[in-house]
Design an enzyme around this catalytic site. Structure first.
Site: not given
Ligand code: UD1
Length: 422
Positions: A22-23, A116, A121, A309, A401
């Site tokens: 999925k990711n 969420c 996030r 995850d 999902r």
């Molecule tokens: C992706 C995955 C999700 C997985 C996560 C971490 C997808 C669709 N989803 O989510 O399944 O759990 O990686 O491996 O691929 N953060 C900030 N600012 C930002 C971006 C992120 O503070 O601009 C923080 C987030 O709140 C979180 C952490 O960084 O605490 C990790 O987030 P991130 O690696 O961005 O996860 P996703 O890409 O949302």
């Protein structure tokens, strides 16, 4: 809303085929917005998040055809540059529309995804990166509007504050069409990012440093990007979930269509827990039932660390261990919603800050529980497999999902799970 009814205590055996990731599928689907050429993607899982992405691509102007696990994307219409709230609110990953649309069309307007269940996030790291690539960012009325300052995004060096998976993907996609060279430092190294880069290179992008924390992207013209067929990598989290199912409820299960190397940390932690895992080859493993699970503490970290995850599933696994352990969540701020639900099933768990203390040897009993997010739901299904009596899981749209036919796959292994329509 559908519910799952699980009658526990079945012994599982046989084989299960893991679906496409999925990711990895989500960013690659969004990356097709970089080109007007025809793209064929294979091994796409049949999931709610994929359908949401397809709806968004169609809204923006792509023609999307689904045939089995293949998706064919062509373009006949003018592309819209705005992703509305109704579509973005269904899935946070919709923010991945920003990178490709901004780079190709010079502007984009996307509804802010909001918080969420697993935390606030934010997308500040994404936005800060786009600003460095010469885009203006304007936040108003719940939307973020970005515009290229000048003719094109401009290549530069960007050091990410944190190795965010989404920010790394978004910035890579934008940099593909930027003017000059972009160097991204402190990037996330998740295998799904390698898959995105491999796809982008296959359509004509120039990305190097794949799999490292420093990624170099030499910008190319839109005309350099071309049509391709690409097969998505296997879903390592679905594979990990079935590995734990096999250890707690299985006798011997063959798990097919995996990438062994992506599961390194999980395999080593499961070995420490006393599980027997046999590597058949790089794409297939056998996991044997573990009657004597040893306690193993884990801390979630960006890849190659222990995946957040898999945290909920591991927490459940450790409730069955012969001894106590700790699970610490460092990636997301609020990812323990499965704890109260597991407690209702009899698990002995105590949360302190971002750590959960797990007393092993929990005899779980069936209960009515509620799925709260995708991976929390998976932990409840695993728990349902080992309980005495019946477990009822409501709100399983979360599960849909990210897990393709989970009850069908588990039932094929000998589980007793029914989906009830309410
Ligand atoms: C992706 C995955 C999700 C997985 C996560 C971490 C997808 C669709 N989803 O989510 O399944 O759990 O990686 O491996 O691929 N953060 C900030 N600012 C930002 C971006 C992120 O503070 O601009 C923080 C987030 O709140 C979180 C952490 O960084 O605490 C990790 O987030 P991130 O690696 O961005 O996860 P996703 O890409 O949302």
């Amino acid at each position: 809303m559908d519910k799952l009814l699980i009658k526990g205590n079945s012994k599982l055996s046989g084989e299960v085929k893991i679906s496409g990731s999925k990711n990895a599928s989500l960013p690659i689907l969004f990356a097709t917005l970089l080109t007007d050429e025809k793209i064929i993607l294979q091994n796409i899982p049949n999931l709610r998040d994929i359908n949401t992405t397809v709806q968004l691509l169609e809204y923006l102007g792509k023609k999307v055809e689904k045939i089995g696990d293949e998706i064919i994307i062509t373009q006949t219409n003018q592309i819209k540059t705005e992703a509305p709230y109704e579509l973005v609110k269904q899935m946070r990953a919709s923010v991945l529309v920003i990178g490709p649309v901004l780079a190709k069309y010079g502007k984009v307007k996307v509804s802010l995804p909001g918080g969420c269940a697993i935390g606030s996030r934010p997308i500040d790291i994404h936005l800060c990166g786009f600003q460095k690539l010469c885009a203006s960012v304007d936040l108003s009325n719940g939307y973020v509007k970005l515009k290229v300052i000048g003719q094109k995004l401009c290549g530069t060096t960007i050091i990410l504050d944190y190795p965010s998976v989404g920010a790394t993907e978004n910035l890579i996609m934008a940099a593909v069409l930027a003017d000059g060279i972009t160097i991204l430092e402190n990037t996330a190294k998740e295998p799904e990012i390698d898959d995105l880069c491999n796809f982008l290179n296959k359509i004509g992008a120039k990305i190097s440093g794949i799999g490292t924390s420093i990624i170099k992207i030499v910008g190319v013209k839109v005309s350099a990007l071309h049509s391709t067929t690409y097969k998505i990598m296997p879903d390592r989290i679905e594979a990990g979930t079935f590995m734990i199912a096999s250890a707690v409820s299985g006798t011997e299960i063959l798990i097919k269509n995996i990438n062994y190397f992506h599961l390194d940390i999980l395999i080593s932690k499961m070995h420490l827990a006393g599980s027997k895992i046999e590597k058949i080859d790089g794409n297939n493993i056998k996991v044997f039932g573990n009657e004597n699970i040893k306690p193993v503490s884990v801390e979630t970290l960006p890849y190659p660390g222990f995946p957040t995850d898999m945290q909920a599933q591991w927490t459940f696994f450790m409730t069955q261990a012969k001894g106590n352990s700790l699970v610490t969540e460092t990636v997301f701020e609020n990812r323990f919603m499965h704890i109260p639900e597991l407690q209702r099933m009899g698990a002995k768990l105590t949360i302190k800050g971002n750590t959960v203390f797990i007393e092993g040897c929990s005899k779980l009993t069936g209960a009515q529980v509620m799925a709260t997010d995708l991976r929390a739901s998976a932990a409840l299904v695993l728990a349902g497999l080992v309980t005495e009596g019946e477990t009822q899981i409501s709100r399983i749209y979360h599960l849909d999902r990210g897990y393709e036919n989970i009850e069908k796959k588990l039932n094929n292994l000998g589980a007793n799970i029914k989906r009830i329509k309410e």
